[in-house]
Scaffold this motif. Structure first.
Motif, PDB file in Angstrom:
ATOM      1  N   PRO A 159      50.874  30.790  36.842  1.00  0.00           N
ATOM      2  CA  PRO A 159      49.766  31.077  37.759  1.00  0.00           C
ATOM      3  C   PRO A 159      49.487  29.889  38.674  1.00  0.00           C
ATOM      4  CG  PRO A 159      48.932  30.514  35.581  1.00  0.00           C
ATOM      5  CD  PRO A 159      50.430  30.551  35.463  1.00  0.00           C
ATOM      6  N   ALA A 160      48.862  30.172  39.812  1.00  0.00           N
ATOM      7  CA  ALA A 160      48.340  29.096  40.649  1.00  0.00           C
ATOM      8  C   ALA A 160      47.098  28.533  39.961  1.00  0.00           C
ATOM      9  CB  ALA A 160      47.971  29.621  42.031  1.00  0.00           C
ATOM     10  N   VAL A 161      46.908  27.214  40.028  1.00  0.00           N
ATOM     11  CA  VAL A 161      45.778  26.569  39.352  1.00  0.00           C
ATOM     12  C   VAL A 161      44.869  25.931  40.400  1.00  0.00           C
ATOM     13  CG1 VAL A 161      45.055  24.828  37.680  1.00  0.00           C
ATOM     14  CG2 VAL A 161      47.149  26.138  37.292  1.00  0.00           C
ATOM     15  N   LEU A 162      43.588  26.326  40.378  1.00  0.00           N
ATOM     16  CA  LEU A 162      42.592  25.785  41.295  1.00  0.00           C
ATOM     17  C   LEU A 162      41.559  25.011  40.495  1.00  0.00           C
ATOM     18  CD1 LEU A 162      43.860  28.261  42.871  1.00  0.00           C
ATOM     19  CD2 LEU A 162      41.678  28.404  44.082  1.00  0.00           C
ATOM     20  N   VAL A 192      44.440  27.132  31.280  1.00  0.00           N
ATOM     21  CA  VAL A 192      45.750  27.222  31.923  1.00  0.00           C
ATOM     22  C   VAL A 192      46.769  27.851  30.966  1.00  0.00           C
ATOM     23  CG1 VAL A 192      47.651  25.888  32.905  1.00  0.00           C
ATOM     24  CG2 VAL A 192      45.299  25.291  33.471  1.00  0.00           C
ATOM     25  N   ALA A 193      46.703  27.466  29.680  1.00  0.00           N
ATOM     26  CA  ALA A 193      47.606  28.057  28.687  1.00  0.00           C
ATOM     27  C   ALA A 193      47.387  29.567  28.587  1.00  0.00           C
ATOM     28  CB  ALA A 193      47.384  27.390  27.330  1.00  0.00           C
ATOM     29  N   VAL A 249      48.757  35.830  34.485  1.00  0.00           N
ATOM     30  CA  VAL A 249      47.828  36.142  35.574  1.00  0.00           C
ATOM     31  C   VAL A 249      48.271  35.421  36.848  1.00  0.00           C
ATOM     32  CG1 VAL A 249      45.907  36.449  33.971  1.00  0.00           C
ATOM     33  CG2 VAL A 249      46.233  34.229  35.075  1.00  0.00           C
ATOM     34  N   ASP A 250      47.634  35.773  37.961  1.00  0.00           N
ATOM     35  CA  ASP A 250      47.997  35.177  39.249  1.00  0.00           C
ATOM     36  C   ASP A 250      47.341  33.816  39.472  1.00  0.00           C
ATOM     37  OD1 ASP A 250      49.554  37.439  40.157  1.00  0.00           O
ATOM     38  OD2 ASP A 250      47.655  38.504  40.436  1.00  0.00           O
ATOM     39  N   VAL A 251      46.071  33.692  39.060  1.00  0.00           N
ATOM     40  CA  VAL A 251      45.304  32.487  39.386  1.00  0.00           C
ATOM     41  C   VAL A 251      44.454  32.053  38.195  1.00  0.00           C
ATOM     42  CG1 VAL A 251      43.694  31.412  41.016  1.00  0.00           C
ATOM     43  CG2 VAL A 251      45.131  33.301  41.785  1.00  0.00           C
ATOM     44  N   VAL A 252      44.406  30.735  37.951  1.00  0.00           N
ATOM     45  CA  VAL A 252      43.461  30.145  36.997  1.00  0.00           C
ATOM     46  C   VAL A 252      42.521  29.243  37.801  1.00  0.00           C
ATOM     47  CG1 VAL A 252      43.149  28.632  34.997  1.00  0.00           C
ATOM     48  CG2 VAL A 252      45.107  30.193  35.095  1.00  0.00           C
TER      49      VAL A 252
END
Length: 381
Positions: A181-184, A256-257, A264-267
């Motif tokens: 996933p992308a992480v923000l 994140v894990a 999923v797509d985004v965290v």
């Protein structure tokens, strides 16, 4: 002796016979139950008693007693700022109208230019950008000579857009290469609307068709995790949280894990609000980012700033930029201030684009920043 035995046996038998008689006399009568094959439809059944008909109400099935709340379907993020333009125009009209009135004068002397400069600085445009704008405007006005209101508006629009820089990449990095996933990471001081912005951002991304995990890494404020849980429950985003006063880096790592495991797509990780003057807290923020990067790259670091704080917000931004690599700004409460010039000054100081703006208290009032819509709202129709 034998006579006493006979008498005892007779007494016992008499007692047993008497007890049996009482049982048959007072036993409960059988109820008239409906046949086994009597249909029970719609929660009730009909019985006939003495020629009449009555309805017996039955309890609903167990699964109907506990219903999960219906998930909301948020609108997509595209076009939100256009829809919210009128709200933005109301708060910024004093700035735009004042500048247009000054520029539309038949004669612009030094005093008028001082007023223009003062208006821009008061709106938190910043001293450097203000001087650059005024110098360019003075040159253009000399070339044009007399100006109609439309020409004055065109000049001002051109200069404001140049300072905001429409060419900056304002893409929110919500897609990552491969299967991860992308992480923000969302950072900022207390009171800027950081957790609310995190929830609204999750809502916006789900409206765009993405799946989201939220990490409640603000473990020092008791209500923060509950607040984020509410946002997640409304739109179906999973929320990963830890014990109160627990290790924020651990919660961020677990989020994140979970995002990787659930594909999923985004965290989005919401961090604790930090005073930019507290070195220990800022160091901890750096730790959160480093721990996340043991599992996945951080694709976006959003700094949430309250637009009403003006130049104080600028100082906050500079300190955060020294600790983590900020990639974008989310300006909240932009509809509540006439000091929209902070968009210009914060970008100039940090070299980082404003990517999101908060334009109200509603759940869908977070919008991708559009420079042209912003400037047109600033100047009015």
């Amino acid at each position: 002796m034998d006579g006493y035995l006979v008498i005892t046996i007779v007494v016992i038998l008499a007692a047993l016979l008497a007890a049996g008689g009482l049982f048959f006399m007072y036993r409960p009568k059988a109820r008239n139950l409906p046949p086994v094959d009597t249909p029970l439809v719609g929660g009730g059944a009909e019985e006939e008693e003495g020629g009449g008909t009555t309805t017996a109400t039955l309890p609903p099935p167990a699964e109907e007693l506990v219903r999960p709340p219906e998930l909301e379907v948020p609108p997509p993020s595209a076009g939100r700022m256009v829809r919210l333009r009128a709200r933005l125009a109301r708060s910024q009209s004093t700035l735009g109208r004042g500048l247009l009135e000054l520029l539309s004068r038949d004669r612009l002397d030094d005093e008028a230019w001082d007023e223009i400069e003062e208006t821009l600085i008061t709106a938190d445009v910043g001293v450097g950008p203000t001087r650059a704008m005024v110098e360019e405007l003075r040159t253009r006005v000399k070339v044009l000579g007399s100006r109609t209101p439309a020409e004055a508006r065109g000049l001002l629009r051109e200069q404001l857009l140049a300072q905001i820089n429409p060419e900056l990449d304002r893409t929110l990095h919500t897609s990552a290469p491969g299967d991860r996933p992308a992480v923000l990471l969302v950072v900022g001081v207390n009171g800027t609307g950081k957790t609310t912005t995190t929830g609204k951002l999750a809502r916006s991304l789900i409206g765009d068709g993405k799946t989201v995990v939220l990490g409640a890494a603000d473990t020092f404020r008791a209500a923060a995790a509950d607040q984020l849980q509410t946002w997640g429950d409304r739109v179906g985003a999973t929320v990963v949280r830890g014990p109160e006063a627990g290790d924020p880096a651990s919660v961020a790592f677990d989020a994140v894990a979970r995002g990787i495991a659930d594909k999923v797509d985004v965290v989005i990780v919401d961090t604790a609000g930090r005073l930019h003057t507290k070195t220990g807290l800022m160091d901890e923020l750096g730790k959160v980012k480093r721990v996340i990067e043991k599992r996945a790259q951080v694709d976006e670091v959003l700094l949430v700033l309250d637009a009403t704080t003006g130049q104080n917000g600028m100082r906050q931004a500079q300190v955060f930029a020294e600790v983590v690599n900020i990639t974008g700004i989310a300006l909240t409460k932009l509809d509540g201030t006439a000091k929209g010039g902070i968009v210009i000054s914060v970008q100039r100081e940090l070299g980082v684009p404003v990517k999101l703006v908060g334009l109200g208290e509603g759940p869908d009032d977070l919008a991708p920043f559009d420079p042209e819509v912003f400037v047109d709202a600033l100047l009015g129709e």
